[in-house]
Design a protein around this motif. Structure first.
Motif, PDB file in Angstrom:
ATOM      1  N   HIS A   1      47.461  42.523  36.136  1.00  0.00           N
ATOM      2  CA  HIS A   1      46.625  43.308  35.225  1.00  0.00           C
ATOM      3  C   HIS A   1      46.384  44.655  35.902  1.00  0.00           C
ATOM      4  O   HIS A   1      45.897  44.708  37.035  1.00  0.00           O
ATOM      5  CB  HIS A   1      45.298  42.599  34.960  1.00  0.00           C
ATOM      6  N   GLU A   2      46.715  45.728  35.209  1.00  0.00           N
ATOM      7  CA  GLU A   2      46.726  47.044  35.846  1.00  0.00           C
ATOM      8  C   GLU A   2      45.834  48.036  35.106  1.00  0.00           C
ATOM      9  O   GLU A   2      45.869  48.131  33.881  1.00  0.00           O
ATOM     10  CB  GLU A   2      48.161  47.572  35.891  1.00  0.00           C
ATOM     11  N   LEU A   3      45.037  48.765  35.876  1.00  0.00           N
ATOM     12  CA  LEU A   3      44.223  49.870  35.365  1.00  0.00           C
ATOM     13  C   LEU A   3      44.816  51.157  35.937  1.00  0.00           C
ATOM     14  O   LEU A   3      44.933  51.303  37.155  1.00  0.00           O
ATOM     15  CB  LEU A   3      42.771  49.699  35.817  1.00  0.00           C
ATOM     16  N   THR A   4      45.182  52.084  35.049  1.00  0.00           N
ATOM     17  CA  THR A   4      45.818  53.324  35.487  1.00  0.00           C
ATOM     18  C   THR A   4      45.167  54.515  34.802  1.00  0.00           C
ATOM     19  O   THR A   4      44.915  54.481  33.594  1.00  0.00           O
ATOM     20  CB  THR A   4      47.324  53.318  35.141  1.00  0.00           C
ATOM     21  N   GLY A   5      44.904  55.561  35.561  1.00  0.00           N
ATOM     22  CA  GLY A   5      44.407  56.797  34.977  1.00  0.00           C
ATOM     23  C   GLY A   5      45.539  57.562  34.318  1.00  0.00           C
ATOM     24  O   GLY A   5      46.610  57.730  34.906  1.00  0.00           O
ATOM     25  N   LEU A   6      45.318  58.024  33.086  1.00  0.00           N
ATOM     26  CA  LEU A   6      46.359  58.730  32.339  1.00  0.00           C
ATOM     27  C   LEU A   6      46.183  60.243  32.357  1.00  0.00           C
ATOM     28  O   LEU A   6      47.104  60.974  32.007  1.00  0.00           O
ATOM     29  CB  LEU A   6      46.367  58.257  30.878  1.00  0.00           C
ATOM     30  N   THR A   7      45.007  60.708  32.737  1.00  0.00           N
ATOM     31  CA  THR A   7      44.731  62.141  32.710  1.00  0.00           C
ATOM     32  C   THR A   7      45.302  62.808  33.963  1.00  0.00           C
ATOM     33  O   THR A   7      45.149  62.295  35.065  1.00  0.00           O
ATOM     34  CB  THR A   7      43.220  62.397  32.620  1.00  0.00           C
ATOM     35  N   GLY A   8      45.952  63.941  33.777  1.00  0.00           N
ATOM     36  CA  GLY A   8      46.554  64.644  34.905  1.00  0.00           C
ATOM     37  C   GLY A   8      48.029  64.328  35.032  1.00  0.00           C
ATOM     38  O   GLY A   8      48.609  63.576  34.236  1.00  0.00           O
ATOM     39  N   ALA A   9      48.649  64.896  36.056  1.00  0.00           N
ATOM     40  CA  ALA A   9      50.083  64.689  36.277  1.00  0.00           C
ATOM     41  C   ALA A   9      50.362  63.223  36.585  1.00  0.00           C
ATOM     42  O   ALA A   9      49.526  62.532  37.171  1.00  0.00           O
ATOM     43  CB  ALA A   9      50.560  65.570  37.428  1.00  0.00           C
ATOM     44  N   PRO A  10      51.542  62.713  36.169  1.00  0.00           N
ATOM     45  CA  PRO A  10      51.887  61.315  36.457  1.00  0.00           C
ATOM     46  C   PRO A  10      51.771  60.997  37.945  1.00  0.00           C
ATOM     47  O   PRO A  10      52.207  61.768  38.798  1.00  0.00           O
ATOM     48  CB  PRO A  10      53.344  61.215  35.976  1.00  0.00           C
ATOM     49  N   GLY A  11      51.151  59.859  38.227  1.00  0.00           N
ATOM     50  CA  GLY A  11      51.008  59.424  39.611  1.00  0.00           C
ATOM     51  C   GLY A  11      49.802  59.979  40.334  1.00  0.00           C
ATOM     52  O   GLY A  11      49.562  59.637  41.489  1.00  0.00           O
TER      53      GLY A  11
END
Length: 200
Positions: free
Chosen positions: A26-36
């Motif tokens: 289960h993954e939480l990832t920030g989408l705002t800003g440049a990838p990574g």
């Protein structure tokens, strides 16, 4: 897959099978800003029978958290953890007692599967907040992997600490660290038990 918005930033929740780990992730990832560049936090539950039929979660004491760096707002973090629990993959979780979640004002040491962790709390004067910090004690290691939860002080210039509402609280992940789920969960529970998480 689900997208959450907080403070003008977007966060994605996703669930997928991780073949290298023989686990469900289960993954939480920030989408705002440049990838990574956004925060990345995963809860990984190993498969008890990877070669036999559908996913069968191992007991939660075998699960672990990958803290991949970045900052996550407390409301986003708790929503993510609640969704993982609702999925039913964290099975046979230990029941935390009041003694488990009590944090003295001095350094607190925890043991898990032969590994030692320390929890500390202090007033972080540089940004006017109360800070809870968790790290693993690894002798002779030069790595600086740890996580902290910072709770802004609504009156930083005087008087006792008064916590700001939880929508201003953040989890910050320093470095790239793998944490046993029971240790991570106990850390969050101890902060809640301290009474410093205040609803908006």
């Amino acid at each position: 897959m689900e997208v959450q918005r907080h403070g003008g930033k977007l966060y994605e929740f996703a669930s997928l099978h991780s073949s290298p780990d023989n686990a469900w992730e289960h993954e939480l990832t920030g989408l705002t800003g440049a990838p990574g560049t956004g925060p990345c936090l995963s809860i990984v539950i190993p498969d008890a029978a990877p070669d036999d039929g559908p996913f069968t979660p191992m007991p939660a004491r075998h699960a672990f958290v990958r803290a991949g760096g970045g900052q996550v707002p407390w409301p986003v973090l708790t929503e993510f953890v609640d969704l993982v629990r609702a999925a039913g993959d964290l099975v046979a979780e230990p029941v935390l007692t009041a003694a488990d979640t009590a944090l003295p004002l001095t350094l607190n040491a925890w043991e898990h599967d032969g590994r030692r962790y320390e929890v500390n709390q202090f007033h972080f004067a540089d940004n006017g907040s109360w800070c809870y910090e968790l790290h693993e004690v690894v002798p002779d290691s030069t790595a600086n992997h740890y996580i902290d939860v910072q709770i802004p002080d609504t009156q930083p210039d005087g008087g006792p600490f008064v916590p700001a509402p939880s929508d201003r609280v953040t989890l910050t992940m320093h470095g790239d660290w793998t944490i046993p789920w029971p240790v991570f969960d106990r850390f969050l529970a101890a902060i809640r038990a301290a009474g410093d998480i205040v609803d908006p």
